[in-house]
Structures are given as structure tokens and as C-alpha cells.
Design an enzyme around this catalytic site. Structure first.
Site, short mmCIF file in Angstrom:
data_model
loop_
_atom_site.label_atom_id
_atom_site.label_comp_id
_atom_site.label_asym_id
_atom_site.label_seq_id
_atom_site.Cartn_x
_atom_site.Cartn_y
_atom_site.Cartn_z
N GLY A 24 -9.67 5.26 -10.08
CA GLY A 24 -8.57 5.92 -9.36
C GLY A 24 -7.64 6.58 -10.36
O GLY A 24 -6.42 6.46 -10.29
N SER A 63 -7.03 9.84 -11.30
CA SER A 63 -6.68 11.26 -11.29
C SER A 63 -5.30 11.60 -10.77
O SER A 63 -4.81 12.71 -11.00
CB SER A 63 -7.74 12.02 -10.48
OG SER A 63 -7.87 11.44 -9.20
N PHE A 107 -0.44 6.29 -9.68
CA PHE A 107 -0.34 5.20 -10.65
C PHE A 107 -1.55 5.14 -11.59
O PHE A 107 -1.43 4.73 -12.73
CB PHE A 107 -0.17 3.86 -9.94
CG PHE A 107 1.21 3.65 -9.39
CD1 PHE A 107 2.28 3.40 -10.25
CD2 PHE A 107 1.46 3.69 -8.02
CE1 PHE A 107 3.56 3.21 -9.77
CE2 PHE A 107 2.75 3.50 -7.53
CZ PHE A 107 3.80 3.26 -8.40
N PHE A 166 -12.20 10.56 -7.11
CA PHE A 166 -12.91 11.34 -6.09
C PHE A 166 -12.09 12.60 -5.81
O PHE A 166 -11.10 12.54 -5.09
CB PHE A 166 -13.04 10.50 -4.82
CG PHE A 166 -14.24 10.83 -3.99
CD1 PHE A 166 -15.17 11.76 -4.39
CD2 PHE A 166 -14.44 10.17 -2.78
CE1 PHE A 166 -16.29 12.05 -3.61
CE2 PHE A 166 -15.56 10.45 -1.99
CZ PHE A 166 -16.48 11.38 -2.41
N LEU A 187 -7.28 2.45 -6.70
CA LEU A 187 -7.79 3.30 -5.61
C LEU A 187 -6.83 3.28 -4.43
O LEU A 187 -6.27 2.25 -4.10
CB LEU A 187 -9.15 2.80 -5.12
CG LEU A 187 -10.36 2.93 -6.03
CD1 LEU A 187 -11.60 2.51 -5.28
CD2 LEU A 187 -10.50 4.35 -6.55
N TYR A 198 4.41 -2.24 6.91
CA TYR A 198 3.75 -2.35 5.60
C TYR A 198 3.27 -3.77 5.33
O TYR A 198 2.13 -4.12 5.61
CB TYR A 198 4.61 -1.79 4.45
CG TYR A 198 3.72 -1.52 3.26
CD1 TYR A 198 3.20 -0.24 3.02
CD2 TYR A 198 3.29 -2.56 2.43
CE1 TYR A 198 2.30 -0.02 2.00
CE2 TYR A 198 2.38 -2.34 1.41
CZ TYR A 198 1.89 -1.08 1.19
OH TYR A 198 0.99 -0.87 0.18
N LYS A 207 -3.38 -6.06 1.18
CA LYS A 207 -2.73 -6.42 -0.08
C LYS A 207 -2.76 -7.93 -0.30
O LYS A 207 -2.91 -8.40 -1.44
CB LYS A 207 -1.30 -5.88 -0.14
CG LYS A 207 -1.20 -4.35 -0.22
CD LYS A 207 -1.93 -3.77 -1.42
CE LYS A 207 -1.72 -2.28 -1.59
NZ LYS A 207 -2.62 -1.70 -2.62
N LEU A 224 6.95 4.93 -4.23
CA LEU A 224 7.05 6.29 -4.77
C LEU A 224 6.35 7.27 -3.85
O LEU A 224 5.46 6.89 -3.09
CB LEU A 224 6.37 6.34 -6.14
CG LEU A 224 7.20 5.80 -7.31
CD1 LEU A 224 6.35 5.75 -8.56
CD2 LEU A 224 8.42 6.68 -7.54
P1 NAD Z 1 -3.06 8.12 -5.15
O1 NAD Z 1 -3.50 8.67 -3.84
O2 NAD Z 1 -2.14 8.93 -5.97
O3 NAD Z 1 -4.34 7.77 -6.08
C1 NAD Z 1 -5.54 7.36 -5.55
C2 NAD Z 1 -6.66 7.51 -6.56
O4 NAD Z 1 -7.86 6.97 -5.98
C3 NAD Z 1 -7.01 8.96 -6.94
O5 NAD Z 1 -7.36 9.00 -8.30
C4 NAD Z 1 -8.23 9.27 -6.08
O6 NAD Z 1 -9.10 10.25 -6.61
C5 NAD Z 1 -8.91 7.91 -6.10
N1 NAD Z 1 -9.84 7.68 -5.01
C6 NAD Z 1 -9.61 7.63 -3.68
N2 NAD Z 1 -10.76 7.36 -3.02
C7 NAD Z 1 -11.73 7.23 -3.95
C8 NAD Z 1 -13.11 6.94 -3.90
N3 NAD Z 1 -13.75 6.70 -2.77
N4 NAD Z 1 -13.79 6.90 -5.07
C9 NAD Z 1 -13.19 7.15 -6.27
N5 NAD Z 1 -11.87 7.40 -6.36
C10 NAD Z 1 -11.16 7.45 -5.21
O7 NAD Z 1 -2.45 6.70 -4.81
P2 NAD Z 1 -1.37 5.77 -5.53
O8 NAD Z 1 -0.14 5.83 -4.72
O9 NAD Z 1 -1.33 5.98 -6.99
O10 NAD Z 1 -2.02 4.34 -5.21
C11 NAD Z 1 -2.76 3.59 -6.15
C12 NAD Z 1 -2.52 2.12 -5.86
O11 NAD Z 1 -1.14 1.82 -6.05
C13 NAD Z 1 -2.85 1.70 -4.43
O12 NAD Z 1 -3.41 0.41 -4.43
C14 NAD Z 1 -1.48 1.65 -3.78
O13 NAD Z 1 -1.42 0.80 -2.66
C15 NAD Z 1 -0.67 1.12 -4.93
N6 NAD Z 1 0.80 1.31 -4.79
C16 NAD Z 1 1.33 2.50 -4.38
C17 NAD Z 1 2.72 2.60 -4.22
C18 NAD Z 1 3.36 3.89 -3.75
O14 NAD Z 1 4.52 3.85 -3.35
N7 NAD Z 1 2.69 5.00 -3.81
C19 NAD Z 1 3.54 1.51 -4.52
C20 NAD Z 1 2.98 0.33 -4.98
C21 NAD Z 1 1.59 0.24 -5.10
NA NA Z 2 -3.92 6.18 -8.55
#
Ligand code: NAD
Ligand code: NA
Length: 396
Positions: free
Chosen positions: A47, A49, A52, A73, A138, A234, A243, A272
Site C-alpha cells: 500500500g 503509493s 500513510f 494497485f 492497504l 467508525y 480494525k 487525515l
Molecule cells: P490510501 O487510500 O491513501 O492508501 C491505500 C493504499 O493501498 C494505496 O497505496 C493503494 O494503491 C493500495 N491498495 C488498495 N487496494 C489494493 C490492492 N488490492 N492491492 C494492492 N494495493 C492496494 O489510504 P490510507 O488512508 O493511507 O490508509 C492506509 C491505512 O491507514 C488503512 O489501514 C487505514 O485504515 C489506516 N488509517 C487511515 C487514517 C486516515 O484518516 N486516513 C487514519 C488512521 C489509520
Molecule cells: Na497507504
């Protein structure tokens, strides 16, 4: 070609290569400005790209000179369509990393599949031998289960009753009431299948079976908790069940890694603006109030600040990793500070379409949203033709 944002609902259909590249550069500069970390050296980010995961890759590469393999992806550009932001982010990261003499390669495909796990394993074997950090970041709405081939879809629903609260359309600033129907048992099971810990566990099993985890290796997955006011949708909703499962999986993985003195953690991160969080009802209103309060207190962070702090102040201090009573790393500590949450809760009561411009940070929300797609970034000339980015240098 001049590229402009094209919105449809909560998504943006276009992305700007130069804006995405500038975002990556800004993150690199931030990490460099914080100084060296005695951190990881060979890192796999699943994940990698956007969000986080991208920050985890950048902080490892530029904080401690790590070789990185990124799995994601993303869509390449095609006739009449820009690539997805993660494509441009990665192209920019690879280019910068290679110019800086850092090893970086990427794999684009479904991380839930056996095929992509095998491809990653072959690459680690060929190039790195072993990895000492595996970040699992992811965020996906669907997962095709590799054994059953069943396509699971995650949902964002409350459990045990309908939930009604305020929400904001961050494009228009309109605050309204929204009701979300309760989840079925099937919704819960599907969401756990997509966003729970099973796939993380499968990755670690596959890597360990091939002896690709170094002695003392660490793996980290990301979670979220948030305040009481978002709990029904949530943490106590379908995604919260996933989670819970992810957090329980950390203990199971830690047990399996004992023989190599390995560690498995969940890090609870701050709320975020990302593509994923913009689609959750109620959360954008919470985030716009939270941003306002955290910025006023001087404790606002983005993904890169969060992950730089995760490495420098939690994982790689040379001392034991500080965790909460449930074994979780907390970098949502500033978000969850009592004074911050008391202020946000009060603003929540006051929030209406009329009051929000003064009490919330909608401009900050919108700016962050657009910046996910490479728009409205300082130093980028949007009047100029955007560069064409059809290739990612280290794509395997
Ligand atoms: P994001 O959408 O920015 O990143 C998701 C990543 O997963 C991308 O790199 C995407 O290409 C990849 N991805 C998705 N499906 C895929 C697949 N089938 N195969 C390969 N890669 C795949 O999301 P994010 O907000 O950075 O979330 C990442 C983690 O952080 C999650 O577990 C999320 O719950 C957690 N998180 C997010 C927040 C927030 O506020 N955004 C807060 C705390 C925790
Ligand atoms: Na990510």
C-alpha cells in the site's frame, strides 16, 4: 496538456503528475529536515503509493537510507485519462530515490492475490535477500479472497441500530443530517474480510516461509480509533470490527515471529484527509473541526509528519517501543488530547452550514483533498503543459 481537477461526488477523476511529484518532493524534504533516524534498512511497504503507506516508504528511504519495495494497485495513464495519483507519486519517488542512489522497486497489482505475493517474494529473494520492516497500509473497498475467490465488499455502517448525525458536503460546505442504516451480519463479515488482519497474516506467513524476514524484523499495520462522536460509524461500526480484527492479528503475528525475535504492531494514526476517509459520512465534518483546533494549537500533522514521528519517536529510538494498554502504538496522541477533543466536541454542537466557515477548517480540508490528486500545490505551474508520465522507473 493542461490538467484540471474533475470532480465526481467524493472522488476526483483526474490527477496532476507535476503536483503529485511536488508532493513527493515536499515529503522527502520534510524527512531530510528532521535528520537521520537509526531506522530500517530493507523495507517492504504494502500500500505504498498514497497516504500513510507512501509516507512510510519516503520516511524509510530518506530517514535511514532504506532500500524499499512498494506494492500498490494504481492505474497507468490511458487514452484521454490521467493516471491515478499513486502512479504519479510512485513515478516521482522512484526517480528521486534512484537519483539519490537509493534502491527502489515497485509492483503494481492486487496485493490480496497469491500472484502478487509470489512476485514480491521473488523480487526480495533476487535483490534484497531479506527485509527488516514490513509496513501493511492497504485501504481497499474490495478483496477477492485468494482461496475461495469470493469477492468481499467492505461497508461503513453502524452496528445494532440506525445512526443519525451531522455531516458536511465539503465541496459546498452544506451541513446536514444523515442517517445510516445498521449493518447486517454479512456486512460485518465482509468488512472484516477486506480490512481485517487475514491478508496481513498471509503476507507475513508467505515471507516467513521463504525465510525473507531478517532476525529482529518488525511489521506494522495502521489503525484508527477516534472520538466518541464518530464511534457509531467508525470504531463501533463495521470498519471498527475490521480494525479490532487487525489489532488482534498483531498478537498472532508477534507469536509467530518469536523465533526470529520479530515484532508485530498496530500503530493508531491520526484522522487525515485521504481518498478513503473522504467517503465516510460524518468524518469530513469531524476532520474539518479537528484541523481547525489542531492547527490553532500548533499540533497539526500530515501523513509524513506522523510517520516520521512513528519511526523516530516510537519504533527506532533504541529503547522499548511505547504502547498503550492494548499493545498499540499511539501516534494519534495529539488528536486524542483531552483539551483538543473537548474543543472539537463543543464545536460539533455548534456546527451548521452558517457557522462552519468560521469554526471549521473547510478550506484546509478542500486543499488537502485536492492535493491528494496533485492540485493546488505551491510551486507547480498549472498553466504549463503537464509532463507525461507513462512509466515508473523501478516497476517490476
Ligand atoms: P490510501 O487510500 O491513501 O492508501 C491505500 C493504499 O493501498 C494505496 O497505496 C493503494 O494503491 C493500495 N491498495 C488498495 N487496494 C489494493 C490492492 N488490492 N492491492 C494492492 N494495493 C492496494 O489510504 P490510507 O488512508 O493511507 O490508509 C492506509 C491505512 O491507514 C488503512 O489501514 C487505514 O485504515 C489506516 N488509517 C487511515 C487514517 C486516515 O484518516 N486516513 C487514519 C488512521 C489509520
Ligand atoms: Na497507504
Amino acid at each position: 496538456m493542461i490538467i484540471e481537477p474533475r470532480m465526481r461526488g467524493f472522488i476526483c477523476l483526474t490527477a496532476h503528475p507535476d503536483g503529485c511529484a511536488q508532493n513527493v518532493k515536499n515529503q522527502i524534504e520534510y524527512v531530510k529536515s528532521k535528520g537521520a533516524i537509526n531506522g530500517p534498512k530493507k523495507v517492504l511497504v504494502i500500500g505504498a503509493s498514497t497516504g500513510f503507506g507512501l509516507a512510510s516508504r519516503i520516511a524509510a528511504a530518506y530517514g535511514s537510507g532504506a532500500s524499499t519495495i512498494g506494492v500498490f494497485f494504481e492505474k497507468a495513464p490511458s487514452e484521454g485519462k490521467t493516471a491515478s495519483p499513486g502512479w504519479y507519486n510512485t513515478a516521482a519517488f522512484e526517480k528521486e530515490a534512484h537519483a539519490a542512489g537509493l534502491y527502489a522497486k515497485s509492483i503494481n497489482g492486487d496485493a490480496f492475490s497469491k500472484e502478487i505475493k509470489e512476485k514480491t517474494i521473488e523480487l526480495i529473494k533476487a535483490d534484497l535477500g531479506q527485509v527488516d520492516l514490513v509496513i501493511y497500509s492497504l485501504a481497499s473497498p474490495v478483496r477477492k479472497h485468494p482461496d475461495t475467490e469470493v469477492l468481499h465488499r467492505s461497508t461503513l455502517k453502524p452496528i445494532g441500530g440506525t445512526y443519525t448525525n451531522k455531516t458536511v458536503d465539503f465541496h459546498t460546505g452544506n451541513v446536514s443530517e444523515i442517517s445510516i442504516e445498521q449493518a447486517t451480519e454479512e456486512d460485518i463479515a465482509n468488512t472484516v474480510a477486506v480490512m481485517g488482519g487475514e491478508d496481513w497474516s498471509m503476507w507475513i506467513d508467505a515471507l516467513k516461509a521463504e525465510n525473507l524476514l531478517a532476525e529482529g524484523a518488525t511489521t506494522v499495520a495502521y489503525s484508527y480509533i477516534g472520538p466518541a462522536l464518530t464511534e457509531p460509524v467508525y470504531r463501533k461500526g463495521t470498519i471498527g470490527r475490521a480494525k479490532d480484527d487487525l489489532e488482534a492479528t498483531a498478537f498472532k503475528i508477534a507469536d509467530k515471529l518469536k523465533d526470529i525475535d520479530g515484532k508485530a504492531y498496530v500503530s493508531v494514526n491520526k484522522a487525515l484527509v485521504t481518498q478513503a476517509s473522504s467517503a465516510i459520512p460524518v468524518i469530513p465534518l469531524y476532520i474539518s473541526l479537528l484541523y481547525k483546533v489542531m492547527k490553532a494549537e500548533g499540533v497539526h500533522e500530515g501523513t509524513i509528519e506522523q510517520i516520521q514521528r512513528l519511526y523516530a519517536d516510537r519504533l527506532y529510538t533504541g529503547n522499548a517501543v511505547p504502547v498503550d494498554e492494548k499493545g498499540r502504538i499511539r501516534i494519534d496522541d495529539w488528536e486524542m488530547r483531552e483539551d483538543i477533543q473537548t474543543k472539537v466536541a463543543k464545536l460539533w454542537e455548534e456546527a451548521t452550514t452558517e457557522t462552519l466557515p468560521a469554526i471549521g477548517d473547510l478550506p484546509g480540508y478542500r486543499a488537502d483533498f485536492l492535493s491528494l490528486f496533485g492540485f493546488e500545490i505551491d510551486k507547480v505551474d498549472y498553466q504549463k503543459d503537464a509532463q507525461e508520465v507513462v512509466e515508473i522507473e523501478g516497476l517490476v
